[in-house]
Design a protein around this motif. Sequence first.
Motif, short mmCIF file in Angstrom:
data_model
loop_
_atom_site.label_atom_id
_atom_site.label_comp_id
_atom_site.label_asym_id
_atom_site.label_seq_id
_atom_site.Cartn_x
_atom_site.Cartn_y
_atom_site.Cartn_z
N LEU A 144 -0.60 0.25 5.88
CA LEU A 144 0.67 -0.48 5.43
C LEU A 144 1.81 0.79 5.21
O LEU A 144 1.21 1.80 4.97
N THR A 145 2.90 0.32 5.13
CA THR A 145 4.01 1.43 4.64
C THR A 145 3.74 1.51 2.99
O THR A 145 3.10 0.41 2.43
N PHE A 149 2.89 -1.59 1.03
CA PHE A 149 1.55 -1.38 -0.24
C PHE A 149 2.06 -1.66 -1.43
O PHE A 149 1.27 -2.60 -2.12
N ALA A 150 3.28 -1.31 -1.84
CA ALA A 150 3.65 -1.53 -3.33
C ALA A 150 3.81 -3.11 -3.37
O ALA A 150 3.45 -3.73 -4.49
N ARG A 172 5.98 5.91 4.36
CA ARG A 172 4.83 6.50 4.44
C ARG A 172 3.70 5.71 4.75
O ARG A 172 3.50 4.45 4.20
N GLN A 173 2.81 6.00 5.76
CA GLN A 173 1.72 5.07 6.02
C GLN A 173 0.34 5.24 4.99
O GLN A 173 0.27 6.41 4.77
N ALA A 198 -2.61 7.43 -0.98
CA ALA A 198 -1.79 6.80 -2.13
C ALA A 198 -2.73 6.77 -3.17
O ALA A 198 -3.75 6.70 -2.89
N TYR A 199 -2.11 6.66 -4.60
CA TYR A 199 -3.03 6.73 -5.80
C TYR A 199 -2.15 5.89 -6.70
O TYR A 199 -0.97 6.03 -6.89
N LEU A 200 -3.09 4.74 -7.27
CA LEU A 200 -2.39 3.80 -7.84
C LEU A 200 -3.07 3.91 -9.32
O LEU A 200 -4.37 3.72 -9.37
#
Length: 271
Positions: A144-145, A149-150, A172-173, A198-200
């Motif tokens: 996802l971009t 994703f957000a 960003r992918q 990514a980091y959540l």
Amino acid sequence: MVDALDARYPRNWAESWDRVGLVLGEFERAVTRVLCVVDCVPETVDQALAIGADLIVAHHPLLLKPVSSIAPDTFKGRIVHRLIRAEVALYTAHTNADVANPGVSDALAARLGLTGLRPLVPAEGAAAGEGRGVGRIGTLAQPLTLAGFAALVAERLPATAAGVRAAGDPGRQIRTVAVSGGAGDSFLADAAHAGVDAYLCADLRHHPVSEHLANGGPALLDAAHWATERPWLDDVAAWLGAEFPVDVVVSDLDTDPWTVHAASAQKENHS
Ligand SMILES: [Zn+2]
């Protein structure tokens, strides 16, 4: 039930500064109804009393710092008095539930559909081994971009006024993701080292985020602290309900302190 909780979330898996286990309550008292909460606060105590719970299983410690009084005119003392008077026990599983497998971040990762989970920071010491550790790294079924994703995170996590914000290029992918329930500042370097997209986590701050991105680290997503830990309650409730002949209720009372979100129309939905 305390013994079973202690076996699933051993106290020596907790950080040395943490305070976990039975906070108050009689060991011999029978439990017929349990309320699972992130925070033991007046609102969730109200809920426990309203549903006739005998036990609250909470994620955050009520008494983390030493106190010299639990007088009923103090915030925490009042909670202690109300629980004892109503004969409601209180049990806390905090950093020992963070590192457990399954633990807090497994439930968060599962909400987002991440698979192939492994710890972001493998546990050391008493908790070492068997996939235990802080945070989880997993993979999305479809890339996802960051903006996409957000949106997925906002959709899948419990709704809060704070919502979800992301840092990084919206296009960003994102395929590999690290997640950590609760405050996640201290694991930024681990997320960067892991090479995820990514980091959540929750409770991220301006300077650490800016510096992390400037150093080429993963995109970051910051969700409400409560929302990142609430999914774990379902896991605890399912396990308790399978192990014991008790009613288990999961609190959906949003105890996140942020209650208002506003953005200028100019900035809202820009991506
Ligand atoms: Zn927390």
